[in-house]
Design an enzyme around this catalytic site. Structure first.
Site, PDB file in Angstrom:
ATOM      1  N   LYS A   1       0.858  -1.071   0.252  1.00  0.00           N
ATOM      2  CA  LYS A   1       0.336   0.008   0.095  1.00  0.00           C
ATOM      3  C   LYS A   1       0.715   1.356   0.125  1.00  0.00           C
ATOM      4  CE  LYS A   1      -3.679   1.533   2.814  1.00  0.00           C
ATOM      5  NZ  LYS A   1      -5.070   2.090   3.351  1.00  0.00           N
TER       6      LYS A   1
ATOM      7  N   SER B   1      -9.606   1.635   3.226  1.00  0.00           N
ATOM      8  CA  SER B   1      -9.005   2.321   1.691  1.00  0.00           C
ATOM      9  C   SER B   1      -7.884   2.115   1.362  1.00  0.00           C
ATOM     10  CB  SER B   1      -8.371   3.688   2.899  1.00  0.00           C
ATOM     11  OG  SER B   1      -7.207   2.705   3.909  1.00  0.00           O
TER      12      SER B   1
ATOM     13  N   SER C   1      -9.910  -0.435   7.319  1.00  0.00           N
ATOM     14  CA  SER C   1      -9.125  -0.326   5.699  1.00  0.00           C
ATOM     15  C   SER C   1      -8.347  -1.942   5.330  1.00  0.00           C
ATOM     16  CB  SER C   1      -8.684   1.084   5.855  1.00  0.00           C
ATOM     17  OG  SER C   1      -8.875   1.612   6.037  1.00  0.00           O
TER      18      SER C   1
END
Length: 487
Positions: free
Chosen positions: A79, A154, A178
């Protein structure tokens, strides 16, 4: 080539160990698939083709010299808020569009030490603030199961990349769901470890008392493999726990016989999608047939989770994001006539609407005259939420509930409705407030073919038990072999 991309981490490792393939071949296959498909999904912000191939060559050389390991030569993704010294780390924001950190995060170092190949950095909501990966400065990410739907957030890029076989596994971060929420919406496994189980050193902070890094993978065994590599104490992180690391793969496959699974009534509310509820309750029933004891329980302070979270998380964000002022690093606006104007222009132009909204909410909650009424009260409620879980785990081994109240919704459906968007995390926020581990596992599909995730929550540092039950869920669900309909 495509067959290599469809393999789990442990399946690919077996082929590498037996010389049935090489890391260079696997990495090339993934890079080719990314080139062909990611234009439709937008799961990556940065792809490091040259760096990945160089790492793959190195991994193959190590194997020739007798080295081995479950991640050696396996292509993974990170990420884009996890620091990498060889690649930019943007946080999905204009503010850090060209920023390359001077160091690697703890987890980046751990994966490199294990010999993993880092393909690139995955898309995300800006500074991890969102539930749909629509607030990303570099464009919306799409769900591989239906390109008109959101992948969750996210960590939507990480979930979409794993789901679409654009990496063997990935790392995400979980502040209020997330990792788990996008994993559930994209049909992959997403594990949020206990707070402090994985070092946050090199993780760009959103809310420091809530953030935690974890794996997103094709099955539970793969999550255990990655957790083995990244868990452990780190003196560079003052919140890192000095708790021994076990082999998280050791309990997988043991089934659920002798375990008690708690079903919290507050997680099955009137607003829960009927297909989601049906799939989760069927999974619970299936595990009962496999020998688990099912017990209805109550977590009475659940209803306060969303307001508590949206006081505490923005308050911490307003403090953490104060460093982005155009002076030290990152984006700086042009045309300012003095320092104060430069600050204002930089932050106005560098941050997106959702980030600015949360900064303002947090600054208000921390301001003079409101601190006690909002922030202090929220901290007290957080303690009550934590106590609910402490009491629950005196009677049960794990809790089981839906990951999300609904399947993936359409792109742009909630983008102008912040409250509805915030409620997307209503079932995952509590786990972060309490600091306990949680995992989302695919348990079915809706009638329109969208994945449904079941969430497991465990006691502190009991990731092995969670992964054991996660593996059992995989064995009783009908998701084996089901993939998004991409070419």
């Amino acid at each position: 080539m495509t067959d290599l991309c469809a393999l789990t981490i442990h399946e690919l490792a077996e082929r590498l160990d037996s010389d049935a393939t090489t890391s260079v071949l696997a990495t090339t296959a993934y890079l080719s698939r990314i080139e062909n498909l990611d234009g439709k999904i937008n799961s990556y912000i940065t792809v490091d083709r040259e760096g990945a191939l160089a790492q793959a060559v190195c991994a193959d050389e190590q194997r020739k010299n007798g080295a081995t390991g479950p991640l050696l030569g396996v292509p993974l993704a990170l990420k884009d808020l996890i620091a990498t010294s060889s690649m930019r780390t943007t946080c999905g924001s204009r503010m850090l569009e060209g920023f390359t950190p001077p160091y690697d995060s703890f987890v980046t170092k751990k994966l490199k030490e294990a010999g993993a190949v880092i393909l690139g950095k995955t898309s995300m909501d800006e500074f991890a603030m969102g539930s749909s990966t629509e607030t990303n400065y570099f464009g919306v990410t799409r769900n591989p199961w239906n390109l008109e739907k959101i992948p969750g957030g996210s960590s939507g890029g990480s979930a979409a990349a794993v789901s679409a076989d654009l990496c063997a596994g990935s790392l995400g971060s979980d502040t209020g769901g997330s990792i788990r929420q996008p994993a559930g919406l994209c049909g992959v496994v997403g594990l949020k470890p206990t707070y402090g189980r994985v070092s946050r050193f090199g993780l760009v902070a959103f809310a420091s008392s809530l953030d935690q890094i974890g794996p997103m993978t094709k099955d539970a065994f793969d999550s255990a493999i990655i957790l083995n590599a990244i868990a452990g104490h780190d003196p560079m992180d003052s919140t890192s726990a000095k708790v021994p690391v076990t082999d998280y793969t050791s309990d997988i496959g043991k089934g659920v016989g002798g375990l008690t699974i708690g079903v919290p009534s507050e997680y099955f509310t009137d607003g829960l999608d009927k297909e989601v509820e049906s799939a989760v309750r069927q999974t619970i029933s299936n595990l009962e047939k496999e020998g688990a004891t099912i017990k209805e329980i109550s977590l009475p302070h659940t209803k306060y989770a969303v307001p508590t979270y949206y006081v505490l998380a923005p308050a911490e964000a307003s403090s953490n994001l104060a460093r982005y002022d155009g002076v030290k690093y990152g984006f700086r606006a042009d045309g300012a006539e003095n320092l104060m104007e430069m600050y204002c222009k930089t932050r106005s132009e560098g941050f997106g609407a959702e980030v600015k909204r949360r900064i303002m909410l947090g600054t208000y909650a921390l301001s003079s005259g409101y601190y006690d009424a909002y922030y202090l009260k929220a901290q007290k409620v957080r303690t009550l939420i934590k106590r609910d879980f402490v009491e629950a785990f005196k009677d049960v081994d794990v809790l089981m509930a839906p990951t999300s109240p609904e399947p993936a919704f359409s792109i742009d459906e909630h983008i102008d409705d912040p409250l509805t968007m915030y409620l997307s995390d209503i079932l995952t926020i509590n786990g972060n407030l309490a600091g306990i581990p949680g995992v989302s596992v695919p348990c079915g599909l809706t009638s329109s073919g969208l994945p449904i995730g079941v969430q497991l929550l465990g006691d502190y540092f009991c990731e092995s038990t969670l992964l054991r039950v996660a593996s059992a869920v995989e064995s009783v669900s009908d998701m084996s072999g089901k993939k998004p309909g991409l070419v």
